[in-house]
Design an enzyme around this catalytic site. Structure first.
Site, mmCIF file in Angstrom:
data_model
loop_
_atom_site.group_PDB
_atom_site.id
_atom_site.type_symbol
_atom_site.label_atom_id
_atom_site.label_comp_id
_atom_site.label_asym_id
_atom_site.label_seq_id
_atom_site.Cartn_x
_atom_site.Cartn_y
_atom_site.Cartn_z
ATOM 1 N N LYS A 219 -3.045 5.909 -3.910
ATOM 2 C CA LYS A 219 -4.130 6.834 -3.575
ATOM 3 C C LYS A 219 -3.913 8.188 -4.246
ATOM 4 C CE LYS A 219 -3.915 4.724 1.000
ATOM 5 N NZ LYS A 219 -2.471 4.392 0.949
ATOM 6 N N TYR B 151 2.535 10.079 -0.338
ATOM 7 C CA TYR B 151 3.670 9.568 0.442
ATOM 8 C C TYR B 151 4.995 9.870 -0.260
ATOM 9 C CZ TYR B 151 0.091 6.597 2.709
ATOM 10 O OH TYR B 151 -1.026 6.117 3.371
ATOM 11 N N ASP C 221 0.842 -1.197 0.000
ATOM 12 C CA ASP C 221 0.000 0.000 0.000
ATOM 13 C C ASP C 221 0.878 1.248 0.000
ATOM 14 O OD1 ASP C 221 -2.963 1.091 0.901
ATOM 15 O OD2 ASP C 221 -1.339 2.276 1.778
ATOM 16 N N HIS D 221 -7.966 9.596 -1.373
ATOM 17 C CA HIS D 221 -7.266 9.519 -0.090
ATOM 18 C C HIS D 221 -8.058 10.129 1.072
ATOM 19 C CE1 HIS D 221 -2.868 9.286 1.544
ATOM 20 N NE2 HIS D 221 -3.751 8.855 2.433
#
Length: 280
Positions: free
Chosen positions: A76, A51, A46, A109
């Protein structure tokens, strides 16, 4: 896939129930850490555009030598990329960074309710699904009222709702609303950033089974039917967190962990979090 339990989503796609999270994994370390996870047996990774480590995840997948179909990959959409056309462009950027043709699961997200671009964003997601660019689409951090608003216009029901769940913050209403709509529940921060591991009940159950507190909590999630994505940067803990199939919690032990609920939220309230997720 390895011999791990999988959950069938509402469109028939099967997702490994135990995955590996990469939130706050530094981009320079991502490839090494994800390679360690894949070597340990994880087959569900994931990540997220927000990120800023999708390229490291993609590099690890390539370096592992595993067939693309053997690893379930989730990413996401950043808040600042919501909207129809911008979501499509952002997906292409994620796909390029990951160096894959198909993403297994693509999530909105956060709901960003004051802007509320979820309906047009979702239309873009439905297009990606219809085009075969993704195998399943879903949401993250959506509370029951967010789900209700989205479902008013959605042509496809989300396959997954990923949100914060750990023993001291279980969000039962969100779990119930998701499942009532046929949406699988996925837990992030499943051990409460480590805070929940010092709970007396957790430590006692760990001692009874001769396992770690983290293993106990991950097992609790699995036995309650949730998808779970623990994260660690430590090789020993990465391996330990997937070694949870040799014991089973009793009904009383499950109830003891569920009884730790006290609405101990560790991440932002989805009704309030509006950050673009772009780097400054």
């Amino acid at each position: 896939m390895t011999d791990q339990p999988a959950i069938e989503l509402n469109n028939g796609v099967r997702i490994p129930q135990l995955g590996f999270g990469t939130f706050q994994v530094d981009s320079d370390e991502t490839q090494r850490i994800v390679e360690t996870a894949l070597e340990a047996g994880y087959r569900h990774i994931d990540t997220a555009a927000g990120y800023y480590n999708e390229d490291g995840v993609g590099a690890a997948l390539k370096a592992s030598g595993l067939a693309r179909d053997d690893v379930f990959l989730t990413t996401k959409l950043r808040n600042g990329d919501q909207g129809h056309d911008s979501a499509l462009a952002a997906f292409e950027a994620s796909r390029k960074a990951l160096d894959v043709d198909v993403v297994d699961l693509y999530l909105i997200h956060w709901p960003t309710p004051t802007r509320w671009l979820a309906p047009e964003t979702w239309r873009a997601f439905e297009k990606l699904l219809a085009d075969g660019a993704v195998r399943a689409i879903g949401v993250s951090n959506f509370l029951p009222h967010h789900l209700g608003r989205l479902l008013e216009t959605a042509g496809v029901t989300p396959a997954v709702n990923q949100f914060e769940i750990h023993p001291t913050h279980q969000q039962p209403a969100v779990q119930d609303a998701s499942r009532a709509a046929g949406i699988a529940v996925e837990a992030y921060a499943p051990i409460g950033k480590g805070e929940d591991l010092s709970e007396e009940a957790v430590e006692a159950i760990a001692q009874a089974h001769d396992v770690s507190p983290a293993q106990v909590v991950i097992r609790w999630h699995l036995q309650q039917g949730r998808i779970v994505i623990p994260k660690s940067a430590t090789p020993e803990r990465i391996r330990s967190n997937i070694d949870v199939f040799g014991f089973e919690l009793t009904t009383g032990q499950l109830d003891a962990l569920t009884g730790l609920e006290r609405a101990n939220r560790l991440f932002p309230n989805p009704d309030e979090f509006e950050a673009s997720q772009f780097r400054d």
